[in-house]
Design a protein around this motif. Structure first.
Motif, PDB file in Angstrom:
ATOM      1  N   LEU A 135      43.587  39.177  26.458  1.00  0.00           N
ATOM      2  CA  LEU A 135      43.726  40.561  26.904  1.00  0.00           C
ATOM      3  C   LEU A 135      42.362  41.242  26.865  1.00  0.00           C
ATOM      4  O   LEU A 135      41.585  41.030  25.929  1.00  0.00           O
ATOM      5  CB  LEU A 135      44.692  41.334  26.002  1.00  0.00           C
ATOM      6  CG  LEU A 135      46.095  40.745  25.794  1.00  0.00           C
ATOM      7  CD1 LEU A 135      46.127  39.907  24.510  1.00  0.00           C
ATOM      8  CD2 LEU A 135      47.130  41.844  25.689  1.00  0.00           C
ATOM      9  N   LEU A 136      42.106  42.073  27.852  1.00  0.00           N
ATOM     10  CA  LEU A 136      40.850  42.810  27.904  1.00  0.00           C
ATOM     11  C   LEU A 136      41.120  44.213  28.437  1.00  0.00           C
ATOM     12  O   LEU A 136      41.733  44.385  29.490  1.00  0.00           O
ATOM     13  CB  LEU A 136      39.854  42.097  28.816  1.00  0.00           C
ATOM     14  CG  LEU A 136      38.449  42.700  28.897  1.00  0.00           C
ATOM     15  CD1 LEU A 136      37.783  42.714  27.536  1.00  0.00           C
ATOM     16  CD2 LEU A 136      37.593  41.911  29.878  1.00  0.00           C
ATOM     17  N   ARG A 137      40.683  45.211  27.660  1.00  0.00           N
ATOM     18  CA  ARG A 137      40.911  46.605  28.037  1.00  0.00           C
ATOM     19  C   ARG A 137      39.590  47.262  28.441  1.00  0.00           C
ATOM     20  O   ARG A 137      38.559  47.045  27.814  1.00  0.00           O
ATOM     21  CB  ARG A 137      41.532  47.391  26.869  1.00  0.00           C
ATOM     22  CG  ARG A 137      41.882  48.831  27.206  1.00  0.00           C
ATOM     23  CD  ARG A 137      42.487  49.530  25.988  1.00  0.00           C
ATOM     24  NE  ARG A 137      41.529  49.656  24.906  1.00  0.00           N
ATOM     25  CZ  ARG A 137      40.639  50.638  24.809  1.00  0.00           C
ATOM     26  NH1 ARG A 137      40.592  51.589  25.734  1.00  0.00           N
ATOM     27  NH2 ARG A 137      39.809  50.680  23.799  1.00  0.00           N
ATOM     28  N   PHE A 138      39.637  48.075  29.485  1.00  0.00           N
ATOM     29  CA  PHE A 138      38.444  48.740  30.003  1.00  0.00           C
ATOM     30  C   PHE A 138      38.503  50.244  29.766  1.00  0.00           C
ATOM     31  O   PHE A 138      39.529  50.874  29.988  1.00  0.00           O
ATOM     32  CB  PHE A 138      38.288  48.474  31.510  1.00  0.00           C
ATOM     33  CG  PHE A 138      37.944  47.041  31.836  1.00  0.00           C
ATOM     34  CD1 PHE A 138      36.641  46.669  32.080  1.00  0.00           C
ATOM     35  CD2 PHE A 138      38.933  46.075  31.880  1.00  0.00           C
ATOM     36  CE1 PHE A 138      36.318  45.360  32.369  1.00  0.00           C
ATOM     37  CE2 PHE A 138      38.622  44.755  32.168  1.00  0.00           C
ATOM     38  CZ  PHE A 138      37.305  44.396  32.410  1.00  0.00           C
ATOM     39  N   TYR A 154      37.535  43.149  37.523  1.00  0.00           N
ATOM     40  CA  TYR A 154      37.609  41.984  36.641  1.00  0.00           C
ATOM     41  C   TYR A 154      38.796  41.100  37.012  1.00  0.00           C
ATOM     42  O   TYR A 154      38.707  39.859  36.970  1.00  0.00           O
ATOM     43  CB  TYR A 154      37.716  42.457  35.193  1.00  0.00           C
ATOM     44  CG  TYR A 154      37.772  41.332  34.198  1.00  0.00           C
ATOM     45  CD1 TYR A 154      36.669  40.508  33.972  1.00  0.00           C
ATOM     46  CD2 TYR A 154      38.940  41.091  33.463  1.00  0.00           C
ATOM     47  CE1 TYR A 154      36.730  39.479  33.061  1.00  0.00           C
ATOM     48  CE2 TYR A 154      38.995  40.059  32.552  1.00  0.00           C
ATOM     49  CZ  TYR A 154      37.888  39.253  32.353  1.00  0.00           C
ATOM     50  OH  TYR A 154      37.956  38.220  31.443  1.00  0.00           O
ATOM     51  N   TYR A 155      39.901  41.711  37.355  1.00  0.00           N
ATOM     52  CA  TYR A 155      41.093  40.973  37.805  1.00  0.00           C
ATOM     53  C   TYR A 155      40.751  40.079  39.000  1.00  0.00           C
ATOM     54  O   TYR A 155      41.086  38.887  39.024  1.00  0.00           O
ATOM     55  CB  TYR A 155      42.178  41.992  38.164  1.00  0.00           C
ATOM     56  CG  TYR A 155      43.355  41.461  38.947  1.00  0.00           C
ATOM     57  CD1 TYR A 155      44.430  40.844  38.318  1.00  0.00           C
ATOM     58  CD2 TYR A 155      43.404  41.596  40.341  1.00  0.00           C
ATOM     59  CE1 TYR A 155      45.519  40.371  39.032  1.00  0.00           C
ATOM     60  CE2 TYR A 155      44.488  41.135  41.066  1.00  0.00           C
ATOM     61  CZ  TYR A 155      45.546  40.520  40.414  1.00  0.00           C
ATOM     62  OH  TYR A 155      46.616  40.054  41.149  1.00  0.00           O
ATOM     63  N   ASP A 181      50.743  45.987  37.481  1.00  0.00           N
ATOM     64  CA  ASP A 181      50.401  46.623  38.754  1.00  0.00           C
ATOM     65  C   ASP A 181      49.998  45.603  39.803  1.00  0.00           C
ATOM     66  O   ASP A 181      50.089  45.866  41.002  1.00  0.00           O
ATOM     67  CB  ASP A 181      49.254  47.619  38.539  1.00  0.00           C
ATOM     68  CG  ASP A 181      49.657  48.756  37.608  1.00  0.00           C
ATOM     69  OD1 ASP A 181      50.705  49.369  37.877  1.00  0.00           O
ATOM     70  OD2 ASP A 181      48.940  49.024  36.638  1.00  0.00           O
ATOM     71  N   ALA A 182      49.529  44.447  39.362  1.00  0.00           N
ATOM     72  CA  ALA A 182      49.151  43.356  40.269  1.00  0.00           C
ATOM     73  C   ALA A 182      49.129  42.072  39.455  1.00  0.00           C
ATOM     74  O   ALA A 182      48.690  42.062  38.304  1.00  0.00           O
ATOM     75  CB  ALA A 182      47.777  43.616  40.889  1.00  0.00           C
ATOM     76  N   ARG A 205      47.009  42.638  36.096  1.00  0.00           N
ATOM     77  CA  ARG A 205      46.398  43.921  35.723  1.00  0.00           C
ATOM     78  C   ARG A 205      47.504  44.956  35.547  1.00  0.00           C
ATOM     79  O   ARG A 205      48.360  45.123  36.407  1.00  0.00           O
ATOM     80  CB  ARG A 205      45.433  44.429  36.800  1.00  0.00           C
ATOM     81  CG  ARG A 205      44.792  45.782  36.393  1.00  0.00           C
ATOM     82  CD  ARG A 205      43.944  46.357  37.502  1.00  0.00           C
ATOM     83  NE  ARG A 205      44.730  46.805  38.650  1.00  0.00           N
ATOM     84  CZ  ARG A 205      45.408  47.938  38.707  1.00  0.00           C
ATOM     85  NH1 ARG A 205      45.435  48.756  37.668  1.00  0.00           N
ATOM     86  NH2 ARG A 205      46.093  48.260  39.796  1.00  0.00           N
ATOM     87  N   VAL A 206      47.466  45.646  34.421  1.00  0.00           N
ATOM     88  CA  VAL A 206      48.374  46.764  34.182  1.00  0.00           C
ATOM     89  C   VAL A 206      47.505  47.937  33.734  1.00  0.00           C
ATOM     90  O   VAL A 206      46.869  47.880  32.685  1.00  0.00           O
ATOM     91  CB  VAL A 206      49.460  46.413  33.137  1.00  0.00           C
ATOM     92  CG1 VAL A 206      48.858  45.881  31.841  1.00  0.00           C
ATOM     93  CG2 VAL A 206      50.342  47.624  32.861  1.00  0.00           C
TER      94      VAL A 206
END
Length: 299
Positions: A135-138, A154-155, A181-182, A205-206
């Motif tokens: 998991l990676l959060r921006f 990034y996705y 979302d995708a 990606r969410v």
């Protein structure tokens, strides 16, 4: 002769008197003109001062209005090793230890966890499974843009990385519905000395978070290879469950977006979520989490 001289002297005195009167009359005119000129200059100076003051106020207003960017929707992440239920883990990696192997982590910003399973059936061969969730959060940042835009970039990069693994055969990709979302599934075959591995990578990606699920399996020591369709379906299930865990970790969903100079999360933008910084595709997940490493894990 004497009278002529007297007349000449009288004429000269008259001329001098005339000049004096003319000059005397001119002095008030000059003073008035000077006074008008002085008033006019004073008025211009005042106008210029007003203009300067107005310009200063404009500059001050411009400086006070700092650039803003919409805050990221999610400001936390769940523990990577706790995102999947025991039931799901039993389906994907039945012989794995109860607790997964924690990878590179930074609280609230990144995390990964992997599980390895070997079902040994003796002379009949064995079934191998390997699973990794990262998991990676921006964070939103005025120089890099919104967290969501960075996550989308990034996705896209993660999908391209999964498609370009060295030695991959029969690579295919397809959209995954109902997940974040995708979401995209990338699958391929990878031949190794131990056997033929079926690799499945689901990138999701969410909001401003990207979830990557790497899952592969192989039939070893003469056992038959697992079904790619079955593995892909299980990887998709793991991705969907991880997305739900991300949403749950942030309450009922997205936080209320508000203009912010940086994200509302706990980490600074420069440390958390820049593709060009520590969160770049090449460094975001643990070594075992990248698509190219996930298959190599079995060698």
């Amino acid at each position: 002769m004497q009278r002529r001289a007297e007349r000449d002297q009288g004429a000269q005195r008259a001329k001098r008197l005339h000049r004096v009167l003319v000059c005397a009359a001119a002095v008030p005119v000059m003073l008035i003109a000077s006074g008008c000129s002085s008033d006019s200059g004073s008025g211009d100076s005042g106008s210029g001062g007003d203009k300067a003051a107005g310009a200063g106020a404009t500059v001050s207003a411009s400086e006070s209005a700092a650039p803003t960017v919409q805050a990221a929707a999610y400001n936390s992440l769940p523990e990577a090793c706790g995102v999947l239920s025991k039931k799901t883990l039993k389906s994907l990696v039945p012989e794995a230890p109860k607790s997964g192997k924690k990878g590179t982590a930074e609280a609230g910003t990144r995390g990964s966890c992997s599980w390895s399973s070997l079902d040994n059936n003796g002379v009949k061969g064995s079934q191998f499974r390997w699973l990794n969730v990262s998991l990676l959060r921006f964070e939103s940042d005025t120089s890099r843009g919104t967290g969501e835009a960075q996550a989308q970039k990034y996705y896209d990069q993660q999908i391209q990385d999964a498609k370009s693994v060295a030695g991959a055969k029969n690579a295919k990709s397809q959209a995954v519905a109902g997940t974040g979302d995708a979401a995209t599934l990338v699958r391929y075959d990878l031949k190794k000395k131990e056997g033929a591995f079926k690799q499945q990578t689901v990138v999701t990606r969410v909001e401003n978070v990207v979830v990557t699920v790497d899952y592969n399996g192989a039939g070893l020591a003469g056992d038959k290879a697992p079904s790619a369709d079955t593995l892909g379906k299980l990887a998709g299930q793991a991705a969907k469950e991880t997305v739900s865990a991300v949403s749950a970790a942030n309450g009922e969903g997205a936080a209320t977006p508000a203009p912010s100079d940086s994200a509302s999360g706990s980490k600074a933008p420069s440390k958390s979520a820049s593709p060009s910084a520590s969160a770049s595709p090449s460094k975001s997940a643990s070594k075992s989490a990248s698509p190219s490493k996930s298959a190599a894990k079995t060698s």
